[in-house]
Design a protein around this motif. Structure first.
Motif, short mmCIF file in Angstrom:
data_model
loop_
_atom_site.label_atom_id
_atom_site.label_comp_id
_atom_site.label_asym_id
_atom_site.label_seq_id
_atom_site.Cartn_x
_atom_site.Cartn_y
_atom_site.Cartn_z
N LYS A 7 -19.23 -6.04 48.63
CA LYS A 7 -19.41 -4.62 48.70
C LYS A 7 -18.85 -3.85 47.44
CE LYS A 7 -21.78 -4.21 52.55
NZ LYS A 7 -23.28 -3.71 52.11
N LEU A 8 -17.52 -4.44 47.01
CA LEU A 8 -16.95 -3.71 45.87
C LEU A 8 -17.79 -4.12 44.75
CD1 LEU A 8 -14.86 -2.05 44.70
CD2 LEU A 8 -13.32 -4.02 44.56
N ALA A 9 -18.17 -5.25 44.64
CA ALA A 9 -18.97 -5.88 43.49
C ALA A 9 -20.46 -5.04 43.34
CB ALA A 9 -19.37 -7.34 43.57
N GLU A 10 -20.80 -4.50 44.34
CA GLU A 10 -22.15 -3.91 44.22
C GLU A 10 -21.87 -2.43 43.83
OE1 GLU A 10 -24.46 -6.02 47.89
OE2 GLU A 10 -24.12 -3.84 48.03
N LEU A 11 -20.69 -2.12 44.35
CA LEU A 11 -20.49 -0.42 44.03
C LEU A 11 -20.03 -0.53 42.73
CD1 LEU A 11 -19.45 2.12 45.40
CD2 LEU A 11 -17.25 1.29 45.21
N ALA A 12 -19.44 -1.34 42.02
CA ALA A 12 -19.02 -1.30 40.96
C ALA A 12 -19.85 -1.96 39.76
CB ALA A 12 -17.64 -2.07 40.54
N GLY A 13 -21.22 -2.62 40.06
CA GLY A 13 -21.82 -3.38 39.11
C GLY A 13 -21.24 -4.54 38.26
N VAL A 14 -20.44 -5.21 39.07
CA VAL A 14 -19.81 -6.44 38.69
C VAL A 14 -20.38 -7.64 39.65
CG1 VAL A 14 -18.04 -5.34 37.34
CG2 VAL A 14 -17.68 -6.25 39.70
N SER A 15 -20.14 -8.86 39.45
CA SER A 15 -20.35 -9.79 40.27
C SER A 15 -19.11 -10.28 41.18
CB SER A 15 -20.74 -11.21 39.31
OG SER A 15 -19.74 -11.77 38.90
N ALA A 16 -19.40 -10.83 42.16
CA ALA A 16 -18.31 -11.10 43.03
C ALA A 16 -17.51 -12.19 42.53
CB ALA A 16 -18.99 -11.84 44.52
N ARG A 17 -18.12 -13.17 41.75
CA ARG A 17 -17.59 -14.03 40.92
C ARG A 17 -16.39 -13.48 39.98
NH1 ARG A 17 -14.45 -17.39 39.77
NH2 ARG A 17 -14.57 -19.08 38.26
N THR A 18 -16.97 -12.31 39.42
CA THR A 18 -15.98 -11.60 38.49
C THR A 18 -14.49 -11.03 39.38
OG1 THR A 18 -17.78 -10.98 37.00
CG2 THR A 18 -15.66 -9.50 37.06
N LEU A 19 -14.83 -10.68 40.53
CA LEU A 19 -13.84 -10.10 41.20
C LEU A 19 -12.76 -11.17 41.60
CD1 LEU A 19 -15.51 -7.28 43.35
CD2 LEU A 19 -14.23 -6.98 41.54
N ARG A 20 -13.46 -12.37 42.04
CA ARG A 20 -12.48 -13.43 42.54
C ARG A 20 -11.70 -13.96 41.35
NH1 ARG A 20 -17.54 -15.23 45.20
NH2 ARG A 20 -17.24 -14.43 47.21
N TYR A 21 -12.24 -14.13 40.05
CA TYR A 21 -11.61 -14.44 38.79
C TYR A 21 -10.66 -13.39 38.54
CZ TYR A 21 -11.11 -15.61 34.11
OH TYR A 21 -10.50 -15.81 32.65
N TYR A 22 -10.81 -12.14 38.72
CA TYR A 22 -9.87 -11.13 38.56
C TYR A 22 -8.70 -11.53 39.37
CZ TYR A 22 -13.07 -8.67 35.34
OH TYR A 22 -13.96 -8.31 34.37
N ASP A 23 -9.11 -11.73 40.58
CA ASP A 23 -7.80 -12.15 41.39
C ASP A 23 -7.22 -13.30 41.01
OD1 ASP A 23 -7.71 -13.05 45.21
OD2 ASP A 23 -6.10 -12.29 43.75
N GLU A 24 -7.94 -14.43 40.70
CA GLU A 24 -7.33 -15.61 40.17
C GLU A 24 -6.28 -15.27 39.22
OE1 GLU A 24 -10.37 -18.42 39.50
OE2 GLU A 24 -9.10 -19.17 37.86
N ILE A 25 -6.58 -14.37 38.15
CA ILE A 25 -5.88 -14.42 36.83
C ILE A 25 -4.97 -13.34 37.16
CG2 ILE A 25 -7.50 -15.27 35.37
CD1 ILE A 25 -8.13 -12.35 34.65
N GLY A 26 -4.63 -12.56 38.24
CA GLY A 26 -3.70 -11.44 38.59
C GLY A 26 -4.31 -10.16 38.09
N LEU A 27 -5.28 -9.93 37.43
CA LEU A 27 -5.88 -8.86 37.11
C LEU A 27 -6.00 -7.71 38.22
CD1 LEU A 27 -6.57 -6.80 34.67
CD2 LEU A 27 -8.86 -8.00 34.83
N LEU A 28 -6.85 -8.36 39.26
CA LEU A 28 -7.12 -7.09 40.33
C LEU A 28 -6.92 -7.92 41.72
CD1 LEU A 28 -8.20 -4.37 41.31
CD2 LEU A 28 -10.34 -5.39 41.12
N LYS A 29 -5.72 -7.91 42.20
CA LYS A 29 -5.38 -8.36 43.45
C LYS A 29 -6.09 -7.55 44.51
CE LYS A 29 -2.92 -11.88 42.52
NZ LYS A 29 -3.45 -13.41 42.93
N PRO A 30 -6.72 -8.23 45.53
CA PRO A 30 -6.94 -7.52 46.73
C PRO A 30 -6.05 -6.60 47.38
CG PRO A 30 -7.68 -9.64 46.98
CD PRO A 30 -6.75 -9.69 45.99
N GLY A 31 -5.99 -5.62 48.21
CA GLY A 31 -5.17 -4.99 48.78
C GLY A 31 -4.35 -5.79 49.77
#
Lengths: 252, 252
Positions: A7-31
DNA sequence: GTTGACCTTGACGCTGCGTAAAGGTGTAGA
DNA sequence: TCTACACCTTTACGCAGCGTCAAGGTCAAC
């Protein structure tokens, strides 16, 4: 309002993979994480992702985006204003590209003649922009950065006189540093000469000088690997020695 | 005017490594090579590099840039005009980002309220732009491309009705294709139904229909790995079968 | 209960270079 | 002529930032 990954990926125009990657590297942790393991993002994360995307738009590496967003003096409002400045600059460059392509069209239609340099107007600014995003304009202004500036001057055809003067001062400073290190005395004549030259070198970036800031720059040179590497490439231990010399210098 | 690697790199705002890499992959060959092995670039290569950089600006993959520049009907003038169109679209997106950041500043200053969707205005268009650069707008228009369009619709919140209709037609087509393949007859009722649905599906992209173009699309599906993979992912051999069915269909 | 969309983790691979090493070339100055 | 320095070559390793896939669990509607 909360979002799962897709859902967030769609909202923002990025891929879900990108969000998981950002979580993995600590850039954007889920709430939060559900017991199922699902990532759940909230308002804070949405705002942070927006900031990330603005910086990404500029070509800033992700690690640096994280550093900026995590710094103590991060302010959403100030950062948004900075984004605006960057986007306005990017808009100028785009106008240049449009001017370039119009001129190229005229030349291709045989109406005008275009030299090789003009054919790349706008593209060199891209190189500069990416340099600035990578190293940070703010960092440059605060601390000076020979590598970026040499690179930028090269691209932007800075006036020969200005570029030569920067280069000369830097060379003299390195010479003095070598002599100071040979003498092994950060407070000696050669080392203090180097510190003075370093101060002069900084005047290209600063509107005004103050010793505390000078000392701060010196600390930065040792703390930040990019700067440390630049000096230590000349001679092992030079960044540390320069820092010592500058600390002695600013105490006078 | 001729250039060695570093000189051209400086002129264009790219790295020497980039130019060597472009040589290596055949994207930008030097005009000639000295006996020493040095790469020498001339006017033709300068112009080609300019084109490359314009396409790169759009996010087009290098392999595709090469394909476009090497195609038979390449024309420098037409390509420059295309660049202009792309840059104007990119300018619009940048305006959106500026509008977004202004709104975000207002919201951060407490003057207005901003929903999550608006916070990402402009970024989704980036995703669309990159999709188009990757797959080529021209290719899409000529041949249709479900994967890109689904992706774009997703990002752009295409009207539910339009998106649903495309989706339904596609699903019916796949169903008919399955039945046709089970029957093993490209000219049979089910296969011809699939071809008719494919034609209807194409009307979303074409202003007018003609059988030759339809057959051309069918050929493309088999010749281009991206399209072939899309259909064969449904069922092995589906792209080929569809092509057969369409060729029969257009002969009526 | 079933189904399909979505989630997770783990893992491989790719594009487009950046960087470095080892060694050759070109040119200006001593 | 020799030297020094900037530039050239090829080879090779590595990386950022994901895209894609597999295997298996979760969620919600029917």
């Amino acid at each position: 309002m909360e979002y799962t990954v897709q859902k967030l990926a769609e909202l923002a125009g990025v891929s879900a993979r990108t969000l998981r990657y950002y979580d993995e590297i600590g850039l954007l942790k889920p709430g939060r994480i559900r017991t199922s393991g699902y990532r759940i993002y909230g308002r804070k994360e949405v705002d942070r992702l927006q900031q990330i995307l603005f910086y990404r738009e500029l070509g800033m590496p992700l690690e640096q985006i994280a550093a900026v967003l995590d710094s103590r003096d991060f302010s959403r409002l100030e950062t948004l204003k900075e984004h605006r400045r960057h986007l306005l600059k990017k808009q100028q460059r785009l106008s240049q590209l449009l001017t370039n392509v119009e001129a190229s069209i005229s030349a291709a239609e045989g109406e005008t003649v275009m030299n090789d340099k003009a054919k790349f107007e706008g593209f060199k600014k891209r190189a500069v922009e990416e340099n600035e995003a990578k190293y940070g304009e703010e960092v440059r202004r605060k601390y000076g950065d020979a590598a970026v500036d040499r690179s930028n001057a090269q691209f932007l055809s800075m006036t020969e006189e200005g570029a030569d003067r920067i280069k000369r001062i830097e060379e003299e400073m390195f010479t003095a540093l070598e002599a100071g290190m040979d003498a092994g005395d950060p407070g000696g004549e050669a080392a203090q000469q180097a510190a003075a030259l370093h101060r002069e070198w900084l005047t290209f970036y600063w509107d005004s000088y103050n010793p505390e800031a000078h000392a701060g720059v010196a600390d930065m040179y040792v703390a930040d690997d990019r700067f440390k590497a630049y000096y230590d490439k000349q001679r092992e231990g030079m960044a540390q020695f320069l820092r010592h010399a500058i600390h002695v210098y600013v105490k006078k």
